[in-house]
Design an enzyme around this catalytic site. Structure first.
Site, PDB file in Angstrom:
ATOM      1  N   SER A  77      51.096 -46.258 114.155  1.00  0.00           N
ATOM      2  CA  SER A  77      51.961 -45.377 113.264  1.00  0.00           C
ATOM      3  C   SER A  77      52.580 -44.404 114.394  1.00  0.00           C
ATOM      4  O   SER A  77      52.196 -43.963 115.554  1.00  0.00           O
ATOM      5  CB  SER A  77      51.037 -44.328 112.512  1.00  0.00           C
ATOM      6  OG  SER A  77      51.846 -43.413 111.951  1.00  0.00           O
ATOM      7  N   TYR A  86      43.976 -38.773 111.823  1.00  0.00           N
ATOM      8  CA  TYR A  86      44.668 -40.285 111.807  1.00  0.00           C
ATOM      9  C   TYR A  86      45.692 -40.182 112.956  1.00  0.00           C
ATOM     10  O   TYR A  86      45.808 -41.264 113.449  1.00  0.00           O
ATOM     11  CB  TYR A  86      45.565 -40.271 110.375  1.00  0.00           C
ATOM     12  CG  TYR A  86      46.358 -41.403 110.311  1.00  0.00           C
ATOM     13  CD1 TYR A  86      45.682 -42.739 109.858  1.00  0.00           C
ATOM     14  CD2 TYR A  86      47.480 -41.392 110.387  1.00  0.00           C
ATOM     15  CE1 TYR A  86      46.487 -43.652 109.503  1.00  0.00           C
ATOM     16  CE2 TYR A  86      48.507 -42.557 110.145  1.00  0.00           C
ATOM     17  CZ  TYR A  86      47.827 -43.787 109.723  1.00  0.00           C
ATOM     18  OH  TYR A  86      48.667 -44.992 109.701  1.00  0.00           O
ATOM     19  N   VAL A  90      55.220 -46.947 103.993  1.00  0.00           N
ATOM     20  CA  VAL A  90      55.064 -47.980 103.092  1.00  0.00           C
ATOM     21  C   VAL A  90      54.418 -47.688 101.799  1.00  0.00           C
ATOM     22  O   VAL A  90      53.517 -46.919 101.975  1.00  0.00           O
ATOM     23  CB  VAL A  90      54.201 -48.913 103.921  1.00  0.00           C
ATOM     24  CG1 VAL A  90      54.488 -50.473 103.225  1.00  0.00           C
ATOM     25  CG2 VAL A  90      54.927 -49.271 105.348  1.00  0.00           C
TER      26      VAL A  90
HETATM   27  N1  LIG Z   1      51.139 -47.041 104.523  1.00  0.00           N
HETATM   28  C1  LIG Z   1      51.910 -46.595 105.377  1.00  0.00           C
HETATM   29  O1  LIG Z   1      53.027 -45.795 105.109  1.00  0.00           O
HETATM   30  C2  LIG Z   1      51.419 -46.655 107.029  1.00  0.00           C
HETATM   31  C3  LIG Z   1      52.362 -46.202 107.815  1.00  0.00           C
HETATM   32  C4  LIG Z   1      51.989 -46.300 109.187  1.00  0.00           C
HETATM   33  C5  LIG Z   1      50.701 -47.129 109.500  1.00  0.00           C
HETATM   34  N2  LIG Z   1      50.226 -47.770 108.614  1.00  0.00           N
HETATM   35  C6  LIG Z   1      49.048 -48.587 108.987  1.00  0.00           C
HETATM   36  O2  LIG Z   1      49.315 -49.706 108.384  1.00  0.00           O
HETATM   37  C7  LIG Z   1      47.753 -50.396 108.199  1.00  0.00           C
HETATM   38  C8  LIG Z   1      47.792 -50.990 106.837  1.00  0.00           C
HETATM   39  O3  LIG Z   1      47.752 -50.016 105.850  1.00  0.00           O
HETATM   40  P1  LIG Z   1      48.055 -49.848 104.287  1.00  0.00           P
HETATM   41  O4  LIG Z   1      49.144 -48.829 104.424  1.00  0.00           O
HETATM   42  O5  LIG Z   1      48.387 -51.170 103.973  1.00  0.00           O
HETATM   43  O6  LIG Z   1      46.649 -49.074 103.746  1.00  0.00           O
HETATM   44  P2  LIG Z   1      45.975 -49.535 102.504  1.00  0.00           P
HETATM   45  O7  LIG Z   1      46.605 -50.168 101.304  1.00  0.00           O
HETATM   46  O8  LIG Z   1      44.929 -48.352 102.270  1.00  0.00           O
HETATM   47  O9  LIG Z   1      44.901 -50.821 103.193  1.00  0.00           O
HETATM   48  C9  LIG Z   1      44.390 -50.711 104.020  1.00  0.00           C
HETATM   49  C10 LIG Z   1      43.586 -52.047 104.491  1.00  0.00           C
HETATM   50  O10 LIG Z   1      42.579 -51.705 105.455  1.00  0.00           O
HETATM   51  C11 LIG Z   1      41.093 -52.232 105.305  1.00  0.00           C
HETATM   52  N3  LIG Z   1      40.313 -51.500 105.593  1.00  0.00           N
HETATM   53  C12 LIG Z   1      39.909 -50.310 105.802  1.00  0.00           C
HETATM   54  N4  LIG Z   1      38.859 -49.719 106.365  1.00  0.00           N
HETATM   55  C13 LIG Z   1      38.386 -51.188 106.823  1.00  0.00           C
HETATM   56  C14 LIG Z   1      37.336 -51.394 107.552  1.00  0.00           C
HETATM   57  N5  LIG Z   1      36.148 -50.443 107.997  1.00  0.00           N
HETATM   58  N6  LIG Z   1      36.865 -52.940 108.017  1.00  0.00           N
HETATM   59  C15 LIG Z   1      37.813 -53.615 107.285  1.00  0.00           C
HETATM   60  N7  LIG Z   1      38.891 -53.481 106.549  1.00  0.00           N
HETATM   61  C16 LIG Z   1      39.010 -52.169 106.396  1.00  0.00           C
HETATM   62  C17 LIG Z   1      41.369 -52.231 103.593  1.00  0.00           C
HETATM   63  O11 LIG Z   1      40.302 -53.182 102.972  1.00  0.00           O
HETATM   64  P3  LIG Z   1      39.733 -52.752 101.625  1.00  0.00           P
HETATM   65  O12 LIG Z   1      40.698 -52.833 100.644  1.00  0.00           O
HETATM   66  O13 LIG Z   1      38.759 -54.000 101.435  1.00  0.00           O
HETATM   67  O14 LIG Z   1      39.095 -51.426 101.708  1.00  0.00           O
HETATM   68  C18 LIG Z   1      42.533 -52.454 103.265  1.00  0.00           C
HETATM   69  O15 LIG Z   1      42.817 -53.766 103.177  1.00  0.00           O
HETATM   70  C19 LIG Z   1      46.826 -49.513 108.476  1.00  0.00           C
HETATM   71  O16 LIG Z   1      46.580 -49.659 109.790  1.00  0.00           O
HETATM   72  C20 LIG Z   1      47.673 -47.986 108.469  1.00  0.00           C
HETATM   73  O17 LIG Z   1      47.305 -47.154 109.385  1.00  0.00           O
HETATM   74  C21 LIG Z   1      50.401 -47.616 107.189  1.00  0.00           C
END
Ligand SMILES: NC(=O)c1ccc[n+]([C@@H]2O[C@H](COP(=O)([O-])OP(=O)(O)OC[C@H]3O[C@@H](n4cnc5c(N)ncnc54)[C@H](OP(=O)(O)O)[C@@H]3O)[C@@H](O)[C@H]2O)c1
Length: 216
Positions: A73, A133, A170
């Site tokens: 991020s 974070y 996202v």
């Molecule tokens: N959304 C944004 O705006 C944004 C911006 C910058 C970066 N990111 C990064 O993008 C990546 C994906 O995030 P997202 O937005 O898709 O969030 P999300 O919808 O909350 O998904 C997070 C994923 O991580 C998995 N996860 C969480 N803790 C875990 C653990 N201890 N072991 C294995 N899996 C785990 C979750 O699995 P479960 O569903 O099984 O819990 C889920 O599949 C993350 O690294 C996040 O920091 C997101």
């Protein structure tokens, strides 16, 4: 991908890639919800680091090399205008790949966690926005650069390229579906990095957004 003799990962015409996407964030908007700081740092940084360490010995890249992509991020940028570590010396140490080490990255996040626990945390010392974070992603970025350096002397045929990227804001569970980027567009740069055609476009140890390199 084919699992060969239960021990090594190999592949035929395919590229061997590892995309580290798992992450958590308990902050909403730009607040500082530090109650879950340990879980955030453990999942986002230590989890990513541990899976990379576990997988590298199993990777047997072919001529086009293997790729590791860390989903990070912009909040983890070292020199973000409003969201950065207050200690200039520490920032420089983390910025300079020659002084960067796993011990330094671990010590930085562990010091942050200790200060959160004992109440001595102040936003002047650490990122002001989503501090836990932001620190976890800063550590992922630093570890990406460190690993790129450590992997750089592997001989041809055993190369592993490692980069990180920010998917933007996202529409996922993490943002309460409030982001303005679709999950497909958010994944685009990660897939692009994982599948970059070789050899002339291959990069390692860099940070990207929307298929462009950005500064750490
Ligand atoms: N959304 C944004 O705006 C944004 C911006 C910058 C970066 N990111 C990064 O993008 C990546 C994906 O995030 P997202 O937005 O898709 O969030 P999300 O919808 O909350 O998904 C997070 C994923 O991580 C998995 N996860 C969480 N803790 C875990 C653990 N201890 N072991 C294995 N899996 C785990 C979750 O699995 P479960 O569903 O099984 O819990 C889920 O599949 C993350 O690294 C996040 O920091 C997101």
């Amino acid at each position: 991908m084919v699992i060969e003799d239960n021990q090594h990962l190999t592949y035929g015409p395919y590229k061997l890639v590892q995309i580290n996407n798992a992450g958590v964030n308990f902050n909403y908007g730009s607040d500082n919800q530090l109650e879950f700081a340990e879980q955030v740092i453990t999942t986002n940084y230590f989890g990513t680091k541990n899976i990379i360490k576990a997988m590298i010995p199993l990777m047997r890249p072919n001529a086009s090399g293997a790729r590791i992509v860390n989903v990070s991020s912009r909040l983890g940028r070292l020199n973000g205008k409003r969201n950065r570590i207050g200690d200039l010396t520490l920032r420089h140490q983390l910025e300079d790949v020659d002084s960067l080490s796993e011990e330094l990255i671990d010590k930085t996040v562990n010091t942050f966690l200790e200060q959160v626990k004992d109440g001595s945390w102040t936003s002047g010392k650490w990122p002001q926005t989503c501090a836990d974070y932001s620190m976890s992603k800063l550590a992922v970025n630093a570890y990406t650069r460190l690993m790129a350096k450590m992997l750089s002397d592997r001989p041809e045929g055993q190369k592993i390229y490692i980069n990180c990227y920010c998917p933007g804001w996202v529409k996922t569970a993490m943002t309460g579906w409030a982001g303005h980027t679709s999950p497909e567009d958010g994944a685009d740069t990660g897939v692009w990095l994982a599948l970059l055609p070789d050899p002339d476009q291959l990069v390692t140890g860099k940070f990207f957004s929307e298929r462009r390199e950005i500064s750490f």
